[in-house]
Scaffold this active site. Structure first.
Site, mmCIF file in Angstrom:
data_model
loop_
_atom_site.group_PDB
_atom_site.id
_atom_site.type_symbol
_atom_site.label_atom_id
_atom_site.label_comp_id
_atom_site.label_asym_id
_atom_site.label_seq_id
_atom_site.Cartn_x
_atom_site.Cartn_y
_atom_site.Cartn_z
ATOM 1 N N SER A 123 0.830 -1.200 0.000
ATOM 2 C CA SER A 123 0.000 0.000 0.000
ATOM 3 C C SER A 123 0.874 1.263 0.000
ATOM 4 O O SER A 123 1.645 1.479 -0.926
ATOM 5 C CB SER A 123 -0.954 -0.037 1.191
ATOM 6 O OG SER A 123 -1.967 0.928 1.062
ATOM 7 N N ASP A 216 -9.976 -4.410 -5.195
ATOM 8 C CA ASP A 216 -9.422 -3.562 -4.141
ATOM 9 C C ASP A 216 -10.278 -2.306 -4.004
ATOM 10 O O ASP A 216 -10.344 -1.486 -4.917
ATOM 11 C CB ASP A 216 -7.968 -3.196 -4.500
ATOM 12 C CG ASP A 216 -7.232 -2.463 -3.403
ATOM 13 O OD1 ASP A 216 -7.883 -1.821 -2.551
ATOM 14 O OD2 ASP A 216 -5.982 -2.506 -3.407
ATOM 15 N N HIS A 246 -7.693 -5.382 -0.979
ATOM 16 C CA HIS A 246 -6.548 -4.524 -0.684
ATOM 17 C C HIS A 246 -5.498 -5.221 0.167
ATOM 18 O O HIS A 246 -4.300 -5.017 -0.018
ATOM 19 C CB HIS A 246 -7.016 -3.247 0.028
ATOM 20 C CG HIS A 246 -5.926 -2.249 0.246
ATOM 21 N ND1 HIS A 246 -5.214 -1.693 -0.791
ATOM 22 C CD2 HIS A 246 -5.388 -1.720 1.386
ATOM 23 C CE1 HIS A 246 -4.308 -0.856 -0.318
ATOM 24 N NE2 HIS A 246 -4.384 -0.866 1.004
#
Length: 271
Positions: A123, A216, A246
């Protein structure tokens, strides 16, 4: 958008802690807590794996621990750590900016690790991986991004939310990853805006592997395509997981991550 609940050298010397973790004291920044696994002699020439957590996350997440266990089985060196203000590291979370966390990574790489590194960013950690590669291109042998979120201060907030951050100094949003709200400060947001990478060519020439779920809800998969497009490197591969979310922490997702890292290390060794 809710991101994961999870150029200077550091002159400080790392020290050991009694619980198998280590810490890095610095005169101008909070103490960093890290875990460094040394390589077996036969794997000493391989890049050190460096895991970069997501926003407000730490080094004890599923992917970080799975990579560490795999690195141990493979005889590879690996570095895990907590950013300042996160996990066991010192400092207040709301005092930190994106550039501060980039400098945390640089301090550890410059002080703890010798030789090349393979950055594995989850991320926001994927954004930091790109910034670190731009700052230390000769040290970064390759990058693996897991639901990488470069420039999310630009595309991850509504206009109303951005105005709240700028006028009130902070924004709280409900987190899907824990009971505490997810806080974004003006300091962090402005630092993010000042360190965007998708506004032009990303001048990194090493191999990059991007793993991205098409389901996601936090990072639209189209940004993985944009990241691949903006990278100057010709050796960029994007792996799309149609039902991937995600976190990408399911058993199959972890297996794909380990396979991707292993294959990339083999490619680096051949080249």
């Amino acid at each position: 958008m809710r991101f994961g609940w999870p150029d200077r050298r550091c002159s400080a010397k790392p020290q050991r802690m009694t619980n198998s973790l280590s810490f890095l004291d610095r005169a101008d920044r909070p103490r960093l807590v890290y875990s460094f696994r040394r390589a077996a002699p036969e794997r000493a020439d391989a890049p050190t794996l460096v895991f970069l957590p997501g926003y407000a996350s730490d080094m004890t997440g599923t992917k970080a621990l799975a990579l560490d266990a795999w690195a141990g089985a493979q005889g590879l060196a690996m570095l895990r750590f907590d950013y300042a203000g996160c996990g066991a590291s010192s400092g207040a979370f709301e005092d930190q900016a994106l550039a501060d966390w980039r400098d945390d990574v640089l301090a550890l790489i410059d002080t703890v690790v010798s030789g090349p590194v393979l950055l594995i960013g989850s991320s926001m950690g994927g954004w930091l991986a790109l910034l670190v590669a731009l700052a230390r291109p000769q040290r970064v042998a390759g990058i693996v991004g897991i639901a990488a979120a470069p420039d999310f201060t630009m595309w991850g907030f509504s206009q109303e939310e951005k105005m709240t951050i700028l006028t009130e100094g902070r924004l709280e949003r409900v987190s899907e990853y824990g009971p505490e709200p997810m806080v974004t400060t003006r300091k962090f947001w402005q630092s993010g805006e000042g360190n965007r990478v998708l506004i032009g060519e990303i001048a990194y020439d090493g191999p990059v592997r991007l793993i991205q779920g098409q389901n996601d809800a936090d990072v639209p998969w189209q940004y993985a395509l944009e990241t691949a497009k903006q990278l100057r490197s010709a050796d960029v591969q994007l792996l799309l997981i149609k039902d991937g979310d995600h976190r990408l922490s399911r058993d199959g997702d972890i297996a794909l991550l380990l396979q991707t890292v292993g294959n990339l290390l083999a490619d680096i060794a051949r080249n």
